[in-house]
Design an enzyme around this catalytic site. Structure first.
Site, PDB file in Angstrom:
ATOM      1  N   TYR A  54       0.856  -1.196   0.000  1.00 11.14           N
ATOM      2  CA  TYR A  54       0.000   0.000   0.000  1.00 11.14           C
ATOM      3  C   TYR A  54       0.882   1.232   0.000  1.00 11.14           C
ATOM      4  O   TYR A  54       1.852   1.305   0.761  1.00 11.14           O
ATOM      5  CB  TYR A  54      -0.910   0.025   1.238  1.00 11.14           C
ATOM      6  CG  TYR A  54      -2.351  -0.129   0.843  1.00 11.14           C
ATOM      7  CD1 TYR A  54      -2.953   0.833   0.026  1.00 11.14           C
ATOM      8  CD2 TYR A  54      -3.105  -1.229   1.239  1.00 11.14           C
ATOM      9  CE1 TYR A  54      -4.269   0.697  -0.376  1.00 11.14           C
ATOM     10  CE2 TYR A  54      -4.419  -1.371   0.836  1.00 11.14           C
ATOM     11  CZ  TYR A  54      -4.996  -0.402   0.018  1.00 11.14           C
ATOM     12  OH  TYR A  54      -6.288  -0.541  -0.386  1.00 11.14           O
ATOM     13  N   GLU A  56      -0.503   4.801  -0.584  1.00 10.62           N
ATOM     14  CA  GLU A  56      -1.289   6.015  -0.836  1.00 10.62           C
ATOM     15  C   GLU A  56      -0.416   7.254  -0.639  1.00 10.62           C
ATOM     16  O   GLU A  56       0.337   7.348   0.337  1.00 10.62           O
ATOM     17  CB  GLU A  56      -2.504   6.063   0.102  1.00 10.62           C
ATOM     18  CG  GLU A  56      -3.602   5.125  -0.366  1.00 10.62           C
ATOM     19  CD  GLU A  56      -4.814   5.117   0.539  1.00 10.62           C
ATOM     20  OE1 GLU A  56      -4.828   5.847   1.543  1.00 10.62           O
ATOM     21  OE2 GLU A  56      -5.758   4.367   0.242  1.00 10.62           O
ATOM     22  N   ASP A 203      -6.028  13.865 -25.333  1.00 12.05           N
ATOM     23  CA  ASP A 203      -6.124  12.459 -24.932  1.00 12.05           C
ATOM     24  C   ASP A 203      -5.339  11.638 -25.950  1.00 12.05           C
ATOM     25  O   ASP A 203      -5.818  11.350 -27.049  1.00 12.05           O
ATOM     26  CB  ASP A 203      -7.604  12.046 -24.900  1.00 12.05           C
ATOM     27  CG  ASP A 203      -7.787  10.600 -24.473  1.00 12.05           C
ATOM     28  OD1 ASP A 203      -6.802   9.834 -24.524  1.00 12.05           O
ATOM     29  OD2 ASP A 203      -8.916  10.226 -24.098  1.00 12.05           O
ATOM     30  N   THR A 235      -2.886   6.132 -22.213  1.00 14.53           N
ATOM     31  CA  THR A 235      -2.792   4.779 -21.656  1.00 14.53           C
ATOM     32  C   THR A 235      -1.410   4.231 -21.980  1.00 14.53           C
ATOM     33  O   THR A 235      -0.758   4.674 -22.930  1.00 14.53           O
ATOM     34  CB  THR A 235      -3.875   3.843 -22.226  1.00 14.53           C
ATOM     35  OG1 THR A 235      -3.854   3.944 -23.639  1.00 14.53           O
ATOM     36  CG2 THR A 235      -5.247   4.189 -21.703  1.00 14.53           C
ATOM     37  N   LYS A 238      -1.406   0.552 -25.129  1.00 14.05           N
ATOM     38  CA  LYS A 238      -1.778   0.486 -26.562  1.00 14.05           C
ATOM     39  C   LYS A 238      -0.497   0.561 -27.399  1.00 14.05           C
ATOM     40  O   LYS A 238       0.320  -0.334 -27.308  1.00 14.05           O
ATOM     41  CB  LYS A 238      -2.787   1.587 -26.883  1.00 14.05           C
ATOM     42  CG  LYS A 238      -4.111   1.446 -26.094  1.00 14.05           C
ATOM     43  CD  LYS A 238      -5.138   2.464 -26.554  1.00 14.05           C
ATOM     44  CE  LYS A 238      -6.480   2.282 -25.884  1.00 14.05           C
ATOM     45  NZ  LYS A 238      -6.621   3.052 -24.630  1.00 14.05           N
ATOM     46  N   ARG A 244      -1.207  -2.615 -18.718  1.00 16.05           N
ATOM     47  CA  ARG A 244      -2.519  -1.958 -18.728  1.00 16.05           C
ATOM     48  C   ARG A 244      -2.512  -0.848 -17.674  1.00 16.05           C
ATOM     49  O   ARG A 244      -2.214  -1.102 -16.500  1.00 16.05           O
ATOM     50  CB  ARG A 244      -3.574  -3.011 -18.395  1.00 16.05           C
ATOM     51  CG  ARG A 244      -4.984  -2.593 -18.607  1.00 16.05           C
ATOM     52  CD  ARG A 244      -5.848  -3.802 -18.837  1.00 16.05           C
ATOM     53  NE  ARG A 244      -5.586  -4.354 -20.151  1.00 16.05           N
ATOM     54  CZ  ARG A 244      -6.125  -3.905 -21.289  1.00 16.05           C
ATOM     55  NH1 ARG A 244      -6.996  -2.928 -21.260  1.00 16.05           N
ATOM     56  NH2 ARG A 244      -5.811  -4.449 -22.450  1.00 16.05           N
TER      57      ARG A 244
END
Ligand code: DSN
Length: 427
Positions: A54, A56, A203, A235, A238, A244
């Site tokens: 974790y 954060e 984008d 992303t 791609k 991913r």
């Protein structure tokens, strides 16, 4: 290998499904324009112990202890990302492209603000204001599209974009698409944005790998090196060929707002195993070979476009500058819709997706188009010769309804794929 054999023993069902998927990916053609094959190094990082942690917060600003190593991983990913895109600021935490866009909107907008973006049915994305998506529900989206007729039929309609930007006094202009086969220069968009006092979000989900490879202009800057887009989301899985996930790059003045929007605004614990894999992918994309890869993706797409047109298909905008083509099936066969074509190609081992084309008379579920990309095929080493062969196989499948003939073509597809194994099968 050992890890997989543990899985095989402990959970034979899941293990078997993974093997089945390996066979499917290796023995059929992957033409979905948003997919690619990540390297073994990327997959190894994704499957690492970093999944247990974790973290954060951000490097050196965490809410949990024990992040000494994770901080190094995330800092490395940020630095590599900044170098790759010549970016003053990077955030590598977005879990997906939709989160990256949501984070950008949270950073730049207030609920109800007016935003201009590309129509979904002409190449845009759900997060560009679709009424069924958070974007369309929390912000007031207005949509631009492509030109309906010549000159430049089906190319981005900049006159319409400017008119709408002025008319609606938009706060943000979103550029970028999931099914648009041409390069979008940021320069005229920046000019329009400055005219109306708007910001620009590019984008680059689909074209990030092409930008990294230097075969698509970096939207953070205009051609003369001035500020282009304020923020670029993308992303990593791609054309960039990583795990991913997603990332955001921006100009320095927006960094704090973007960090705050992603965490704590939107996400909880970052996926540090994925961030490590992003770092690996950024390093791969910084290598000279990746420039060759990006150039080959585009060269293959252009060869594929020519071969498809020779087979009698009409292509939206008349061709491509990027990694994908959008096929209008109606000239080839007026009765053939996108859904039927996609299903028949699937049975022949050719994986692609149906897609609406601009001014499509058919519904989004049926469509009159197919979207075909070359990023994954190029990763396997296929070149322009293979693109011609694949175009001819697609044409053969779509000319027949005989299941026997489709099965025969599936065999040819498998033979072709055998000569070009994906990276997970290579040593
Ligand atoms: N689903 C992606 C694509 O296929 O383009 C966009 O989110």
């Amino acid at each position: 290998m050992e890890r997989q054999s543990v899985l095989e023993v402990q959970d034979p069902e899941v293990s078997r499904f993974i093997r089945e998927e390996e066979v499917r990916q290796a023995s059929t053609l992957q033409l979905i324009a948003s997919e690619n094959f990540a390297s073994r190094a990327v997959m190894e990082a994704t499957g690492s112990v970093l999944t247990n942690k974790y973290a954060e917060g951000y490097p050196n600003r965490r809410y949990y202890g024990g992040n000494q190593v994770v901080d190094k991983v995330e800092t490395l990913a940020i630095e590599r990302c900044r170098t790759l895109f010549n970016a003053p600021f990077a955030n590598v935490q977005p879990h997906a492209g939709a989160n990256a866009n949501m984070g950008a909107y949270l950073a730049l907008l207030s609920p109800g603000d007016t935003v201009l973006a590309m129509r979904l049915d002409q190449g845009g994305h759900l997060t560009h204001g679709s009424p069924v998506n958070f974007s369309g529900q929390y912000f007031n989206f207005v949509s631009y599209g492509v030109r309906e007729s010549d000159p430049n039929r089906e190319w981005l309609d900049l006159d319409q974009l400017r008119k709408l930007a002025i008319e609606h006094r938009v706060k943000l202009i979103v550029v970028g698409a999931t099914a648009y086969p041409r390069v979008v220069e940021v320069d005229p968009i920046r000019e329009i944005a400055d005219e109306v006092g708007a910001m620009v979000l590019f984008d680059a989900a689909h074209v990030a790998g092409l930008i990294a490879a230097g075969v698509y202009p970096n939207p953070l800057y205009t051609r003369s090196g001035e500020r282009g887009a304020d923020v670029v989301t993308f992303t990593t899985h791609k054309t960039l060929r990583g795990p991913r996930g997603a990332a955001i790059v921006a100009h320095e003045d927006l960094g704090k707002r973007i960090d705050k929007a992603i965490f704590p605004g939107l996400q909880g614990g970052p996926l540090e195993h994925s961030i490590a894999a992003k770092a690996v992918a950024f390093r791969e994309a910084l290598a000279p070979e990746f420039r060759e890869y990006g150039a080959a993706v585009v060269a293959n797409a252009k060869a594929f476009a020519t071969a498809l047109m020779d087979e009698g298909f009409r292509l939206i905008s008349g061709g491509t500058d990027v990694h994908l083509v959008l096929v209008d099936l109606r000239d080839f066969d007026p009765d053939l819709d996108g859904r039927t074509a996609q299903d028949r190609l699937d049975r022949a081992g050719i994986t692609c997706n149906r897609n609406q084309i601009p001014f499509d008379p058919r519904s989004p579920f049926v469509t009159s188009g197919l979207r075909l990309g070359t990023a994954a095929m190029t990763t396997t080493g296929m070149g322009v010769g293979e693109m011609k062969e694949v175009a001819s196989l697609i044409s053969a499948v779509l000319r027949t309804t005989s299941e026997e003939r489709i099965a025969e073509i599936r065999g040819r597809v498998a033979d072709l794929c055998q000569g070009f194994p994906p990276p997970f099968l290579r040593g």
